[in-house]
Design a protein around this motif. Structure first.
Motif: not given
Length: 301
Positions: A215-221
């Protein structure tokens, strides 16, 4: 398929993910209720309210103060069926319904949180808020990158106490940081927005009892919903049209969320509209643009 998915438009998230035949992962509350008898009590919303120290009781017991919130004690089909605010004693006496209860009227943000639990202990969180539309509908959902410490603290302690021994995914709906509904499954509307490898991590959780997800590249969705008016008979758009919309920059997936062969009245829908499609996207503008295109095809002129 070991990942049990009732809605065919959401099979796209799971159909190509390897899963051992002896591992059963529910995405629907009736399946979860059958699979986990030791923990199925959490579908009793009155019990969940009382477990948090909220004022609550079945209809027939007079609330000590108003307003209160009223809904069915158990509702495995969702959609907020039978839920309402009761403003006064006179209103309460007129509204009493078998199988319903009242509880403290909570205020604050309404958040949906997916949690990975091992023995009741949280190992991963992701939080989503919805922008409400009319009549119980939602315009879109925002899947946040940031933690929500107040929710994680309260709900984490609650899970450790009340779900000890449970390993798997849980979805918790909260208002003002207090749980209003709990589900022994994750929200299957937007798993593609949690990032590559997330579904595989869920399979490992159920198969081995371990949680491993970087989970190192979380982005808003954003999960953007298209509603149409009730009463019309809708048809699915051509597959090539759906493929073109899915290929738009920023669009992650497209769900056409109704059964073409089933009468509209036989779908469980909120009073404010008939849900036609869900577009998951990494930007709100991309999801809204895709919705506009689909609306031009699906909505009656």
């Amino acid at each position: 398929m070991p990942i049990h998915e009732e809605d065919p438009w959401r099979l796209q998230y799971f159909e190509n993910i390897p899963c051992p035949d002896n591992v059963i992962i529910p995405t629907d509350d009736p399946d979860a209720w059958r699979l986990y008898p030791a923990h199925r009590w959490i579908y009793d919303k009155l019990a969940v309210a009382l477990s948090q120290g909220l004022e609550a009781a079945p209809h027939g017991v007079m609330p000590p103060r108003f307003p209160v919130f009223s809904k069915p004690i158990t509702n495995l089909r969702g959609m907020g069926v039978g839920s309402r605010t009761i403003a006064s004693a006179a209103d309460y006496k007129a509204a009493q319904t078998a199988g319903h209860f009242w509880c403290t009227l909570l205020t604050g943000a309404h958040v949906s949180s997916d949690v990975a639990l091992i023995g009741g202990q949280p190992r991963w969180w992701r939080h989503t808020t919805g922008v409400a539309g009319p009549g119980g509908t939602f315009d879109y959902w925002h899947i946040h990158t940031k933690p929500m410490p107040d929710i994680e603290s309260w709900c984490g302690a609650w899970a450790a106490k009340h779900l000890a021994g449970y390993t798997g995914m849980v979805n918790l709906e909260t208002i003002g940081g207090r749980i209003i509904e709990a589900h022994l499954r994750f929200a299957d509307q937007w798993p593609d927005l949690y990032g590559p490898g997330w579904v595989q991590a869920v399979v490992r959780l159920y198969a081995t009892g371990d949680w491993h997800y970087a989970d190192i590249d979380r982005r808003d969705g954003y999960s953007v919903v298209l509603f149409g008016p009730h009463g019309a008979r809708y048809r699915h758009p051509p597959a090539d049209v759906v493929d073109r919309i899915r290929a738009l920059d920023g669009v992650s997936s497209v769900q056409i969320t109704f059964h073409e062969e089933k009468a509209p009245a036989h779908h469980a829908m909120p009073p404010g509209g008939f849900r036609l499609a869900v577009i998951n996207a990494t930007s709100l503008s991309a999801g809204q643009a895709a919705r506009t295109i689909l609306g031009g095809i699906l909505l009656p002129m």
